[in-house]
Design a protein around this motif. Structure first.
Motif, PDB file in Angstrom:
ATOM      1  N   VAL A  21       0.932  -1.098  -0.003  1.00 23.18           N
ATOM      2  CA  VAL A  21       0.029   0.038  -0.033  1.00 23.18           C
ATOM      3  C   VAL A  21       0.852   1.123  -0.025  1.00 23.18           C
ATOM      4  N   SER A  22       0.707   2.279  -1.072  1.00 20.24           N
ATOM      5  CA  SER A  22       1.608   3.097  -1.010  1.00 20.24           C
ATOM      6  C   SER A  22       0.709   4.561  -0.702  1.00 20.24           C
ATOM      7  N   THR A  23       1.530   5.470  -0.280  1.00 16.48           N
ATOM      8  CA  THR A  23       1.006   6.763   0.355  1.00 16.48           C
ATOM      9  C   THR A  23       0.377   7.612  -1.053  1.00 16.48           C
ATOM     10  N   VAL A  24      -0.400   8.581  -0.476  1.00 16.51           N
ATOM     11  CA  VAL A  24      -0.692   9.487  -1.475  1.00 16.51           C
ATOM     12  C   VAL A  24       0.533  10.116  -2.390  1.00 16.51           C
ATOM     13  N   ASN A  25       1.123  10.613  -1.433  1.00 16.68           N
ATOM     14  CA  ASN A  25       2.700  11.349  -2.041  1.00 16.68           C
ATOM     15  C   ASN A  25       3.325  10.302  -3.176  1.00 16.68           C
ATOM     16  N   ALA A  26       3.503   9.246  -2.477  1.00 18.46           N
ATOM     17  CA  ALA A  26       4.197   8.218  -3.508  1.00 18.46           C
ATOM     18  C   ALA A  26       3.402   8.002  -4.731  1.00 18.46           C
ATOM     19  N   GLN A  27       2.296   8.077  -4.758  1.00 18.47           N
ATOM     20  CA  GLN A  27       1.358   7.917  -5.796  1.00 18.47           C
ATOM     21  C   GLN A  27       1.230   8.893  -6.820  1.00 18.47           C
ATOM     22  N   GLU A  28       1.367  10.267  -6.313  1.00 20.66           N
ATOM     23  CA  GLU A  28       1.594  11.254  -7.058  1.00 20.66           C
ATOM     24  C   GLU A  28       2.962  11.584  -7.896  1.00 20.66           C
ATOM     25  N   THR A  29       4.246  11.381  -6.761  1.00 22.29           N
ATOM     26  CA  THR A  29       5.565  11.687  -7.280  1.00 22.29           C
ATOM     27  C   THR A  29       6.340  10.221  -7.936  1.00 22.29           C
ATOM     28  N   LEU A  30       5.705   9.247  -7.566  1.00 29.36           N
ATOM     29  CA  LEU A  30       6.438   7.852  -8.033  1.00 29.36           C
ATOM     30  C   LEU A  30       5.607   7.196  -9.242  1.00 29.36           C
ATOM     31  N   LYS A  87      -2.548   0.193  -4.386  1.00 30.51           N
ATOM     32  CA  LYS A  87      -2.601  -1.054  -3.377  1.00 30.51           C
ATOM     33  C   LYS A  87      -2.148  -2.054  -4.639  1.00 30.51           C
ATOM     34  N   ILE A  88      -1.282  -3.122  -4.355  1.00 35.24           N
ATOM     35  CA  ILE A  88      -0.852  -4.087  -5.436  1.00 35.24           C
ATOM     36  C   ILE A  88      -0.484  -5.372  -4.620  1.00 35.24           C
ATOM     37  N   GLU A 147      12.459   6.718  11.495  1.00 37.28           N
ATOM     38  CA  GLU A 147      11.620   7.663  10.535  1.00 37.28           C
ATOM     39  C   GLU A 147      12.049   8.937  10.759  1.00 37.28           C
ATOM     40  N   LYS A 148      13.161   9.365  11.631  1.00 38.42           N
ATOM     41  CA  LYS A 148      13.389  10.630  11.702  1.00 38.42           C
ATOM     42  C   LYS A 148      14.469  10.713  10.390  1.00 38.42           C
ATOM     43  N   ILE A 149      15.005   9.680   9.947  1.00 40.28           N
ATOM     44  CA  ILE A 149      16.090  10.039   8.662  1.00 40.28           C
ATOM     45  C   ILE A 149      15.441   9.707   7.466  1.00 40.28           C
ATOM     46  N   ASN A 150      14.472   8.520   7.589  1.00 39.28           N
ATOM     47  CA  ASN A 150      13.658   8.141   6.233  1.00 39.28           C
ATOM     48  C   ASN A 150      12.235   8.299   6.245  1.00 39.28           C
ATOM     49  N   THR A 151      11.735   8.101   5.121  1.00 35.87           N
ATOM     50  CA  THR A 151      10.296   8.376   4.898  1.00 35.87           C
ATOM     51  C   THR A 151       9.792   6.915   4.264  1.00 35.87           C
ATOM     52  N   ILE A 152       8.752   6.330   4.772  1.00 37.37           N
ATOM     53  CA  ILE A 152       7.896   5.295   4.157  1.00 37.37           C
ATOM     54  C   ILE A 152       6.938   5.595   3.256  1.00 37.37           C
ATOM     55  N   ASP A 153       7.367   5.116   2.074  1.00 31.69           N
ATOM     56  CA  ASP A 153       6.614   5.595   0.742  1.00 31.69           C
ATOM     57  C   ASP A 153       5.401   4.498   0.589  1.00 31.69           C
ATOM     58  N   SER A 154       5.742   3.167   0.810  1.00 33.68           N
ATOM     59  CA  SER A 154       4.970   2.148   0.670  1.00 33.68           C
ATOM     60  C   SER A 154       5.222   1.049   1.854  1.00 33.68           C
ATOM     61  N   LYS A 155       4.252   0.527   2.115  1.00 35.69           N
ATOM     62  CA  LYS A 155       4.188  -0.526   3.388  1.00 35.69           C
ATOM     63  C   LYS A 155       3.407  -1.723   3.012  1.00 35.69           C
ATOM     64  N   PHE A 156       3.865  -2.770   3.692  1.00 29.81           N
ATOM     65  CA  PHE A 156       3.307  -3.998   3.476  1.00 29.81           C
ATOM     66  C   PHE A 156       1.975  -4.320   4.312  1.00 29.81           C
ATOM     67  N   PRO A 204       8.109  -1.578   6.368  1.00 24.13           N
ATOM     68  CA  PRO A 204       8.100  -0.720   4.950  1.00 24.13           C
ATOM     69  C   PRO A 204       8.228  -1.872   3.682  1.00 24.13           C
ATOM     70  N   ALA A 205       7.940  -1.308   2.658  1.00 23.89           N
ATOM     71  CA  ALA A 205       8.001  -1.859   1.360  1.00 23.89           C
ATOM     72  C   ALA A 205       8.968  -1.085   0.581  1.00 23.89           C
ATOM     73  N   VAL A 206       8.893   0.288   0.604  1.00 27.30           N
ATOM     74  CA  VAL A 206       9.592   1.310  -0.115  1.00 27.30           C
ATOM     75  C   VAL A 206      10.045   2.241   0.943  1.00 27.30           C
ATOM     76  N   LEU A 207      11.384   2.642   1.387  1.00 29.81           N
ATOM     77  CA  LEU A 207      12.042   3.314   2.056  1.00 29.81           C
ATOM     78  C   LEU A 207      12.932   4.257   1.282  1.00 29.81           C
ATOM     79  N   ARG A 208      12.815   5.722   1.763  1.00 32.56           N
ATOM     80  CA  ARG A 208      13.707   6.577   1.150  1.00 32.56           C
ATOM     81  C   ARG A 208      14.169   7.606   1.926  1.00 32.56           C
TER      82      ARG A 208
END
Length: 383
Positions: free
Chosen positions: A252-261, A266-267, A280-289, A311-315
């Motif tokens: 499941v991806s965040t709205v921001n990840a859907q728009e920017t990436l 959901k897939i 999460e102070k250093i990285n953002t979770i774009d997608s999670k399981f 996380p599924a996608v961490l940046r």
């Protein structure tokens, strides 16, 4: 009936593949120097990095002004030959000055797989044991040195599932975790459409054996489900209906990840993934399981200290991220490189997968991985 219009329509349909190929041929090259690391290459098909090569070829990214990336040649790691012969061309064989030069030359480092090759699967071409003496694999000191230099020079780094899992040493893993603000939990997992050992012959023998050893020699599962395996050979099974309201893992991806990436909301993801604990102070979770756990499933994970969300996608948390970690074997999809020569092929992506098949992974490539990497590279070129 207008036969002339029908004839013209048929002619256009027949000419379409040629036109798509022509548009690809006429599209401009884009130079992008990538250091691809893949230590798990059992044959020259390069399955563990084939999806990346598809995208590089489709967009005509080249390693110099004219030459594209070849799947069997342009990477660092394990190179299979005929008759159980091989050669190793990994970063661990580079000198410190060569590593420094590579970090100057490369625009991007992409570690697709460091699991490696084990003696039993290479020399006997089978893998009934989880490990059988490593032939080559694991993140090395030179790999880590290269990643440190790339990070210091603010260059793009993409890493995937098992970059720091077994057989990477705890010392190197710890340095990677500190460097990028994340921690491996020690658990990996995968969905199986059938957990019945009499029906599904692809269930790893070592996995069933380890579960039985800790559970009175019983394997009572028959339906679909998700199996978690720890670095200490613990096995946790979540079965459909018993532990899960839906046995298929979803990303499941965040709205921001859907728009920017360009990611779907959901897939499904029916392949290997690992459980990462992010800072999460250093990285953002774009997608999670999303595992669709019921109360019994939540209790089972809690008993073994496995988080219910990860996380599924961490940046990296910056406007222009220079580090990504994918918690799945994202680059490994059963696709054909031949289709990457046809411009606009995505309009016909529905022809390449069957949504009714729970185990197919082509839909993941077309709807998730392709837009993900395409947009990351596009943003990097823009930056």
């Amino acid at each position: 009936m207008n036969y002339k219009k029908i004839k013209i329509t048929i002619s256009l349909i027949l000419a379409l593949p040629f036109l798509m190929l022509l548009f690809w041929f006429l599209s401009p090259h884009q130079k992008l120097v990538i250091a691809i690391v893949d230590k798990t290459v059992l044959d020259q098909k390069g399955q563990e990095h084939i999806s990346l090569n598809w995208i590089l070829n489709y967009h005509k990214y080249t390693k110099n002004n004219t030459e594209g990336y070849k799947i069997a040649r342009d990477y660092y790691g394990f190179f299979p030959k005929d008759n159980e012969q091989f050669r190793i061309r990994g970063l661990e064989r580079f000198s410190a000055s060569q590593i420094a030069q590579l970090s100057n030359d490369a625009d991007l480092a992409y570690f697709t797989d460091t699991y490696g090759i084990y003696n039993k699967e290479w020399y006997q071409q089978k893998n009934n044991q989880r490990s059988s003496g490593i032939l080559y694999g694991g993140l090395s000191n030179r790999d880590l040195e290269f990643l440190k230099l790339m990070k210091a020079k603010k260059k793009l780094i993409i890493t995937e599932f098992n970059t720091i899992g077994s057989p990477t040493s705890p010392e190197i893993r710890g340095q990677f975790e500190s460097l990028f603000g994340m921690k491996w939990s020690g658990w990996t997992a995968r969905y199986f459409d059938k957990l019945d050992t009499l029906v599904n012959k692809e269930l790893p023998v070592w996995m069933v054996k380890n579960y039985k050893a800790a559970n009175h020699n019983k394997w009572p599962f028959r339906k679909s489900g998700i199996v978690f395996v720890s670095d200490y050979d613990q096995v946790v099974v979540l079965e459909d209906s018993t532990h899960l309201s839906d046995s298929m893992p979803y990303i499941v991806s965040t709205v921001n990840a859907q728009e920017t990436l360009g990611l779907p909301e959901k897939i499904k993801y029916p392949f290997w993934f690992d459980v990462i604990l992010p800072d999460e102070k250093i990285n953002t979770i774009d997608s999670k399981f999303d595992l669709n756990l019921n109360k019994i499933g939540l209790a089972e994970l809690k008993k073994f200290g496995i988080p219910s969300s990860f996380p599924a996608v961490l940046r990296q948390s910056t406007p222009n991220p220079k580090f990504y970690y994918f918690s799945g074997d994202f680059c490994d999809n059963p696709i054909s490189l031949k289709t990457s020569y046809f411009k606009g092929i995505s309009f016909f992506k529905f022809l390449f997968y069957d949504v009714e098949d729970p185990m197919e992974r082509n839909s993941f490539f077309w709807n998730f991985y392709k837009p993900l990497i395409t947009n990351i590279l596009k943003n990097e070129k823009k930056d």
